[in-house]
Scaffold this motif. Structure first.
Motif, short mmCIF file in Angstrom:
data_model
loop_
_atom_site.label_atom_id
_atom_site.label_comp_id
_atom_site.label_asym_id
_atom_site.label_seq_id
_atom_site.Cartn_x
_atom_site.Cartn_y
_atom_site.Cartn_z
N PRO A 286 1.96 -10.00 2.18
CA PRO A 286 3.57 -9.85 3.33
C PRO A 286 2.92 -11.07 4.09
O PRO A 286 2.25 -11.61 4.34
CB PRO A 286 2.54 -8.45 4.06
N LYS A 287 4.44 -11.47 4.80
CA LYS A 287 3.81 -13.05 6.14
C LYS A 287 3.22 -12.35 7.14
O LYS A 287 2.60 -13.16 7.23
CB LYS A 287 5.41 -13.41 6.61
N GLY B 116 1.21 -0.67 -0.41
CA GLY B 116 -0.29 -0.12 0.16
C GLY B 116 0.83 1.26 0.13
O GLY B 116 1.47 1.51 -0.74
N ASN B 117 1.06 2.05 1.19
CA ASN B 117 0.76 3.33 0.89
C ASN B 117 2.08 3.35 1.38
O ASN B 117 3.11 4.39 1.78
CB ASN B 117 -0.44 4.66 0.78
N VAL C 33 1.55 -15.92 -2.93
CA VAL C 33 -0.14 -16.25 -2.72
C VAL C 33 -0.86 -16.34 -3.71
O VAL C 33 -1.07 -16.01 -4.69
CB VAL C 33 -0.88 -15.76 -1.53
N GLY C 34 -0.90 -17.74 -4.78
CA GLY C 34 -1.78 -17.85 -6.12
C GLY C 34 -0.22 -16.94 -6.55
O GLY C 34 0.56 -17.62 -6.86
N GLY D 285 -4.42 -4.78 3.33
CA GLY D 285 -5.76 -5.52 2.89
C GLY D 285 -5.28 -5.79 1.46
O GLY D 285 -4.78 -5.99 0.37
N PRO D 286 -6.69 -6.69 1.15
CA PRO D 286 -6.42 -7.63 -0.28
C PRO D 286 -6.04 -6.55 -1.69
O PRO D 286 -5.77 -7.33 -2.61
CB PRO D 286 -7.59 -8.69 -0.02
N ASP D 287 -6.55 -5.45 -1.66
CA ASP D 287 -6.12 -4.60 -2.74
C ASP D 287 -5.91 -4.03 -2.36
O ASP D 287 -5.25 -2.74 -3.47
CB ASP D 287 -7.97 -3.98 -2.12
#
Length: 59
Positions: free
Chosen positions: A33-34, A15-16, A27-28, A39-41
């Motif tokens: 981050p571990k 993110g920022n 993840v796929g 968030g997902p976006d």
């Protein structure tokens, strides 16, 4: 451009927040981050910088 360390360990920001560098796990197709931060976006950007996130380092 994606940069991966030779041992397949990745580091990056989420993110920022471009100060906290996380250990990234695949993840796929997407690195996340571990520690689960962000968030997902939130965009994840890989860096050739040392990890400094205490949660990812297990501190």
């Amino acid at each position: 451009m994606t940069l991966n360390a030779p041992d397949n360990h990745m580091a990056g920001t989420v993110g920022n927040d471009v100060i906290t560098v996380h250990e990234l796990l695949r993840v796929g197709e997407a690195p996340r981050p571990k520690c689960g931060d962000g968030g997902p976006d939130d965009e994840v950007v890989e860096w050739l910088r040392p990890v400094n996130c205490r949660a990812c380092l297990g501190e």
